[in-house]
Design a protein around this motif. Structure first.
Motif, short mmCIF file in Angstrom:
data_model
loop_
_atom_site.label_atom_id
_atom_site.label_comp_id
_atom_site.label_asym_id
_atom_site.label_seq_id
_atom_site.Cartn_x
_atom_site.Cartn_y
_atom_site.Cartn_z
N MET A 1 5.97 -24.10 -69.09
CA MET A 1 6.60 -24.80 -68.00
C MET A 1 7.90 -24.07 -67.62
SD MET A 1 7.89 -28.76 -67.90
CE MET A 1 6.59 -29.65 -67.10
N ALA A 2 8.15 -23.95 -66.36
CA ALA A 2 9.33 -23.26 -65.86
C ALA A 2 10.59 -24.10 -66.09
CB ALA A 2 9.17 -22.96 -64.38
N ALA A 3 11.72 -23.42 -66.10
CA ALA A 3 13.00 -24.12 -66.25
C ALA A 3 13.21 -25.08 -65.08
CB ALA A 3 14.13 -23.12 -66.32
N ILE A 4 13.72 -26.25 -65.40
CA ILE A 4 13.98 -27.27 -64.39
C ILE A 4 15.48 -27.37 -64.21
CG2 ILE A 4 13.78 -29.73 -63.87
CD1 ILE A 4 11.25 -29.71 -65.68
N PRO A 5 16.00 -26.99 -63.03
CA PRO A 5 17.45 -27.05 -62.84
C PRO A 5 17.93 -28.49 -62.68
CG PRO A 5 16.39 -26.37 -60.80
CD PRO A 5 15.30 -26.48 -61.85
N LEU A 6 18.98 -28.81 -63.41
CA LEU A 6 19.60 -30.14 -63.35
C LEU A 6 21.11 -29.97 -63.41
CD1 LEU A 6 17.56 -32.18 -66.00
CD2 LEU A 6 17.55 -32.55 -63.55
N THR A 7 21.82 -30.80 -62.70
CA THR A 7 23.26 -30.83 -62.89
C THR A 7 23.54 -31.57 -64.19
OG1 THR A 7 23.58 -32.90 -61.69
CG2 THR A 7 23.71 -30.87 -60.39
N PHE B 1 2.40 -46.85 -68.74
CA PHE B 1 3.39 -46.30 -67.81
C PHE B 1 4.64 -45.86 -68.57
CE2 PHE B 1 7.25 -47.01 -65.34
CZ PHE B 1 7.06 -46.09 -64.33
N ILE B 2 5.12 -46.71 -69.47
CA ILE B 2 6.34 -46.39 -70.22
C ILE B 2 6.15 -45.15 -71.08
CG2 ILE B 2 7.83 -47.20 -72.11
CD1 ILE B 2 7.50 -50.05 -70.90
N GLU B 3 5.02 -45.08 -71.79
CA GLU B 3 4.76 -43.91 -72.64
C GLU B 3 4.63 -42.64 -71.80
OE1 GLU B 3 5.08 -43.90 -75.89
OE2 GLU B 3 5.43 -46.06 -75.88
N GLY B 4 4.00 -42.75 -70.64
CA GLY B 4 3.88 -41.59 -69.76
C GLY B 4 5.24 -41.13 -69.25
N ARG B 5 6.09 -42.07 -68.89
CA ARG B 5 7.43 -41.72 -68.40
C ARG B 5 8.27 -41.11 -69.52
NH1 ARG B 5 10.27 -39.65 -64.38
NH2 ARG B 5 12.37 -40.51 -64.30
N ILE B 6 8.14 -41.63 -70.74
CA ILE B 6 8.86 -41.05 -71.87
C ILE B 6 8.45 -39.60 -72.07
CG2 ILE B 6 9.05 -41.11 -74.41
CD1 ILE B 6 9.08 -44.21 -74.17
N GLN B 7 7.15 -39.33 -72.04
CA GLN B 7 6.67 -37.95 -72.21
C GLN B 7 7.19 -37.05 -71.08
OE1 GLN B 7 2.41 -38.16 -72.49
NE2 GLN B 7 2.45 -38.70 -74.65
N GLU B 8 7.17 -37.57 -69.85
CA GLU B 8 7.65 -36.80 -68.71
C GLU B 8 9.13 -36.46 -68.86
OE1 GLU B 8 8.10 -37.33 -63.86
OE2 GLU B 8 7.18 -38.93 -65.03
N LEU B 9 9.94 -37.45 -69.23
CA LEU B 9 11.37 -37.22 -69.38
C LEU B 9 11.66 -36.24 -70.52
CD1 LEU B 9 12.78 -40.81 -68.83
CD2 LEU B 9 12.96 -38.86 -67.28
N GLU B 10 10.96 -36.39 -71.64
CA GLU B 10 11.16 -35.49 -72.77
C GLU B 10 10.81 -34.05 -72.38
OE1 GLU B 10 8.86 -37.41 -75.84
OE2 GLU B 10 10.64 -38.44 -76.63
N ALA B 11 9.72 -33.87 -71.63
CA ALA B 11 9.34 -32.53 -71.18
C ALA B 11 10.37 -31.95 -70.23
CB ALA B 11 7.96 -32.58 -70.51
N LYS B 12 10.85 -32.76 -69.28
CA LYS B 12 11.85 -32.26 -68.34
C LYS B 12 13.15 -31.89 -69.04
CE LYS B 12 10.10 -34.49 -64.23
NZ LYS B 12 10.28 -35.48 -63.20
N LEU B 13 13.58 -32.73 -69.97
CA LEU B 13 14.83 -32.44 -70.67
C LEU B 13 14.71 -31.23 -71.59
CD1 LEU B 13 16.03 -36.08 -71.37
CD2 LEU B 13 17.15 -34.39 -69.90
N SER B 14 13.52 -31.04 -72.18
CA SER B 14 13.36 -29.88 -73.07
C SER B 14 13.29 -28.58 -72.28
CB SER B 14 12.11 -30.04 -73.94
OG SER B 14 10.94 -29.93 -73.17
N ASN B 15 12.90 -28.65 -71.01
CA ASN B 15 12.84 -27.46 -70.16
C ASN B 15 13.99 -27.37 -69.16
OD1 ASN B 15 10.33 -26.26 -71.10
ND2 ASN B 15 9.36 -28.08 -70.26
N ALA B 16 14.98 -28.24 -69.33
CA ALA B 16 16.08 -28.31 -68.37
C ALA B 16 17.01 -27.11 -68.50
CB ALA B 16 16.87 -29.59 -68.56
N GLN B 17 17.43 -26.63 -67.36
CA GLN B 17 18.50 -25.64 -67.28
C GLN B 17 19.68 -26.41 -66.68
OE1 GLN B 17 17.77 -22.34 -64.69
NE2 GLN B 17 19.75 -21.41 -65.13
N ILE B 18 20.59 -26.83 -67.55
CA ILE B 18 21.69 -27.69 -67.12
C ILE B 18 22.82 -26.83 -66.55
CG2 ILE B 18 23.37 -29.42 -67.84
CD1 ILE B 18 21.26 -30.28 -69.94
N ILE B 19 23.19 -27.16 -65.33
CA ILE B 19 24.21 -26.40 -64.61
C ILE B 19 25.37 -27.33 -64.29
CG2 ILE B 19 24.69 -25.11 -62.50
CD1 ILE B 19 21.61 -24.44 -62.51
N ASN B 20 26.56 -26.93 -64.72
CA ASN B 20 27.76 -27.70 -64.43
C ASN B 20 28.41 -27.07 -63.20
OD1 ASN B 20 30.17 -29.04 -64.27
ND2 ASN B 20 30.69 -28.79 -66.43
#
Length: 158
Positions: free
Chosen positions: A1-7, A57-76
Motif C-alpha cells: 500500500m502506498a504512503a497516505i499523506p496526513l497532516t 461495520f465497526i471491525e471493518g472501520r477499525i481495520q481501515e483506520l489501522e491500515a491507514k495509520l500504519s501507512n501514513a506519512q504524517i506531515i506537519n
C-alpha cells in the motif's frame, strides 16, 4: 500500500476515532449481541442481526483506520519550508478573479477533507491546480460551470 499523506492534526483525529471504536463502540456492540442472544431464537431476532451488522461495520472501520495509520506519512505544515510554494499541508488565501470573492483553504489528505472547514483534498481539482503555485500566481481550475481562475494571495504553513 502506498504512503497516505496526513497532516499531524488529521492523524490525531484518526487515532481518536480508532480509540473510540476500540474502547466504546466495540464493547457496546458485544454487549448488544450478548443481550440479543439471551432472547433465544436467533433466526428471527432483528436485534441480533442489527448488532452483528454493526459489529461488522465497526471491525471493518477499525481495520481501515489501522491500515491507514500504519501507512501514513504524517506531515506537519509548520515544519515545511517550501519556499512559498503551495504543497501538501499549506494554507492558501485565494481570490476568485471573476467574483472577487476571497477564500482560504488548507490542502489536506483525502481522509481529512472537509469543505465546510475549508480543508480541500490534495486530489481535488482545485488542489491539483494550486500545487506548485506561489503568491501572485493564477491557477485555472476546471469546475462544472467552466474554467475558474483564482489568484494566489498568500501561502502559509501553519
Amino acid at each position: 500500500m502506498a504512503a497516505i499523506p496526513l497532516t499531524s492534526r488529521g492523524a490525531e483525529r484518526l487515532k481518536q476515532e480508532l480509540h473510540r471504536l476500540k474502547t466504546v463502540e466495540r464493547p457496546a456492540v458485544i454487549t448488544a449481541i450478548a443481550d440479543a442472544r439471551a432472547q433465544g431464537d436467533l433466526s428471527e431476532n432483528a436485534e441480533y442481526d442489527a448488532a452483528k451488522e454493526k459489529q461488522g461495520f465497526i471491525e471493518g472501520r477499525i481495520q481501515e483506520l489501522e491500515a491507514k495509520l500504519s501507512n501514513a506519512q504524517i506531515i506537519n505544515p509548520a515544519e515545511l519550508d517550501a519556499g512559498g510554494r503551495i504543497v501538501f499541508g499549506a494554507t492558501v488565501d485565494l481570490e476568485d478573479l471573476e467574483s472577487s470573492e476571497k477564500v482560504t483553504y488548507q490542502v489536506v489528505g483525502d481522509d481529512e477533507a472537509d469543505i465546510r472547514a475549508n480543508m480541500i483534498s490534495v486530489s481535488s481539482p482545485i488542489a491539483r491546480a494550486l500545487i506548485g503555485k506561489s503568491a501572485g500566481d493564477v491557477a485555472e481550475v476546471q469546475a462544472p460551470s467552466g474554467i475558474r481562475e483564482y489568484e494566489v494571495l498568500d501561502v502559509k504553513y501553519i
